[in-house]
Design a protein around this motif. Structure first.
Motif, PDB file in Angstrom:
ATOM      1  N   SER A 233       9.556   1.726  16.754  1.00  0.00           N
ATOM      2  CA  SER A 233       8.578   1.784  17.994  1.00  0.00           C
ATOM      3  C   SER A 233       7.668   0.670  18.305  1.00  0.00           C
ATOM      4  O   SER A 233       7.196   0.424  19.149  1.00  0.00           O
ATOM      5  CB  SER A 233       7.766   3.046  17.670  1.00  0.00           C
ATOM      6  N   CYS A 234       7.597  -0.067  16.878  1.00  0.00           N
ATOM      7  CA  CYS A 234       6.495  -1.384  17.225  1.00  0.00           C
ATOM      8  C   CYS A 234       7.212  -2.476  18.069  1.00  0.00           C
ATOM      9  O   CYS A 234       6.590  -3.524  18.402  1.00  0.00           O
ATOM     10  CB  CYS A 234       6.338  -1.941  15.881  1.00  0.00           C
ATOM     11  N   MET A 235       8.497  -2.312  18.414  1.00  0.00           N
ATOM     12  CA  MET A 235       9.058  -3.043  19.536  1.00  0.00           C
ATOM     13  C   MET A 235       8.443  -3.122  20.909  1.00  0.00           C
ATOM     14  O   MET A 235       8.462  -4.060  21.849  1.00  0.00           O
ATOM     15  CB  MET A 235      10.388  -2.991  19.802  1.00  0.00           C
TER      16      MET A 235
ATOM     17  N   ASP B  24       8.042  16.651  14.274  1.00  0.00           N
ATOM     18  CA  ASP B  24       8.696  16.734  15.702  1.00  0.00           C
ATOM     19  C   ASP B  24       9.970  15.693  15.604  1.00  0.00           C
ATOM     20  O   ASP B  24      10.627  15.706  16.694  1.00  0.00           O
ATOM     21  CB  ASP B  24       7.438  15.780  16.840  1.00  0.00           C
ATOM     22  N   GLY B  25      10.593  15.210  14.407  1.00  0.00           N
ATOM     23  CA  GLY B  25      11.543  14.540  14.432  1.00  0.00           C
ATOM     24  C   GLY B  25      11.527  13.490  13.501  1.00  0.00           C
ATOM     25  O   GLY B  25      10.373  12.915  12.913  1.00  0.00           O
TER      26      GLY B  25
ATOM     27  N   GLU C  60      12.066  12.498  21.699  1.00  0.00           N
ATOM     28  CA  GLU C  60      12.477  11.751  22.615  1.00  0.00           C
ATOM     29  C   GLU C  60      11.465  10.514  22.983  1.00  0.00           C
ATOM     30  O   GLU C  60      11.879   9.463  23.333  1.00  0.00           O
ATOM     31  CB  GLU C  60      12.597  12.665  24.025  1.00  0.00           C
ATOM     32  N   HIS C  61      10.135  10.967  23.031  1.00  0.00           N
ATOM     33  CA  HIS C  61       9.128   9.902  23.238  1.00  0.00           C
ATOM     34  C   HIS C  61       9.291   8.700  22.287  1.00  0.00           C
ATOM     35  O   HIS C  61       8.985   7.516  22.685  1.00  0.00           O
ATOM     36  CB  HIS C  61       7.614  10.367  23.169  1.00  0.00           C
TER      37      HIS C  61
ATOM     38  N   THR D 250      20.303  11.809  25.242  1.00  0.00           N
ATOM     39  CA  THR D 250      20.242  10.952  26.391  1.00  0.00           C
ATOM     40  C   THR D 250      18.776  10.537  26.729  1.00  0.00           C
ATOM     41  O   THR D 250      18.182  11.186  27.512  1.00  0.00           O
ATOM     42  CB  THR D 250      20.991  11.327  27.673  1.00  0.00           C
ATOM     43  N   VAL D 251      18.428   9.461  26.568  1.00  0.00           N
ATOM     44  CA  VAL D 251      17.071   9.064  26.739  1.00  0.00           C
ATOM     45  C   VAL D 251      16.963   7.761  28.011  1.00  0.00           C
ATOM     46  O   VAL D 251      17.501   7.083  27.846  1.00  0.00           O
ATOM     47  CB  VAL D 251      16.446   8.448  25.638  1.00  0.00           C
ATOM     48  N   LYS D 252      16.309   8.244  28.967  1.00  0.00           N
ATOM     49  CA  LYS D 252      15.870   7.368  29.964  1.00  0.00           C
ATOM     50  C   LYS D 252      14.931   6.368  29.840  1.00  0.00           C
ATOM     51  O   LYS D 252      13.666   6.938  29.381  1.00  0.00           O
ATOM     52  CB  LYS D 252      15.828   8.326  31.380  1.00  0.00           C
TER      53      LYS D 252
END
Length: 292
Positions: A145-147, A183-184, A256-257, A289-291
């Motif tokens: 996520s740090c990208m 949460d994952g 998802e986030h 499927t992540v938009k």
């Protein structure tokens, strides 16, 4: 004539990117991410020593070597003994070494007793942590996520992550979601010989480093700092900082986030092929499927 081979775990100046690694010429790297229980001591002479028993995880590399290489390593340890002006301080023993693919029995050089002059514990159980001292900037490889820099700016540290070097390529590893959260899963690097991880390389200073150690939960034992070779613009750069999960769990789907942050942050940095791989693996492994 068949060559005689031994497995050896190295944790100090024999590691890749360190000053005595040339003595490992001809050795076969079996695991870049390897560790054993003990305590890592800074001798104050430019090299560490491993004490056992100990409750610290000590990190290093696992190699397969021939008897000629082993003789060179024995001579190096003998030189260290002479520096201490004492006999029997270093000895080579057989010990269980952990890797991402399971435990391996290997030789390792340990201190038989604590030197009279003492010594400080090496932080994080990793000799490469000594690179933190005396530096003003570091290259940092982000693969999760740090990208995505949105959270950097939300948390008021965006200005410390403006120097983006570009795409980094880490060979021999895969990105997996091995850190369980309510949460994952969260991203991690797992050693896999034929896999590749692409990410975003930043040049960072002290304030960014302080933030990253907090964000990755280093003091809480969540992630550990690690130094890896990363290919940048076709050239391999040693000792690039990243963070790896200490206690890996079973891979679980990310929220998802979080997956969206990874896809959004990597979109204009990694190759299109790798970006497709990230999306396809979310779909195939977790049905996501992540938009973006």
């Amino acid at each position: 004539m068949n060559r005689e081979w031994k497995k050896v775990f190295v944790y100090g100046t024999l590691r890749q990117g360190e000053r005595n690694h040339h003595l490992m010429q001809g050795a076969e790297l079996m695991a870049r991410q390897a560790w054993t229980d003990g305590k890592l001591l800074d001798t104050g002479r430019g090299y560490p020593g491993l004490l056992i028993p100990g409750e610290q995880q000590v990190y290093g590399e696992l190699y397969r070597i021939d008897k000629e290489t082993l003789a060179r390593l024995d001579e190096l340890q003998a030189d260290h003994r002479r520096e201490w002006e004492s006999s029997g301080e270093y000895r080579r023993i057989r010990r269980r070494i952990q890797t991402d693919r399971g435990p391996v029995e290997a030789d390792v050089y340990i201190y038989a007793r604590v030197p009279a002059s003492g010594g400080a514990a090496v932080p994080y159980g990793d000799w490469k942590a000594h690179h933190l001292d005396g530096q003003r900037e570091w290259l940092y490889f982000a693969y999760g996520s740090c990208m995505d820099d949105e959270r950097f700016y939300d948390q008021g540290v965006g200005e410390h992550f403006r120097d983006v070097v570009g795409r980094g390529i880490l060979k021999g590893h895969a990105m997996r979601y091995t850190l369980p959260r309510p949460d994952g899963g969260r991203a991690d690097l797992v050693e896999r010989p034929k896999s590749v991880v692409e990410g975003k390389v930043y040049r960072v200073g002290g304030q960014a480093l302080k933030y990253l150690f907090w964000r990755e939960g280093v003091d809480g034992g969540t992630y550990r700092p690690a130094w890896i070779p990363v290919e940048i613009e076709g050239k391999t750069v040693e000792n690039v900082l990243t963070f790896i999960v200490i206690h890996k769990g079973k891979e679980t789907p990310p929220p998802e986030h979080y997956a969206r942050e990874i896809l959004r942050g990597s979109k204009d940095i990694v190759s299109e092929r790798y970006h497709r791989h990230l999306r396809r693996r979310l779909k195939k492994r977790f049905g996501m499927t992540v938009k973006v």
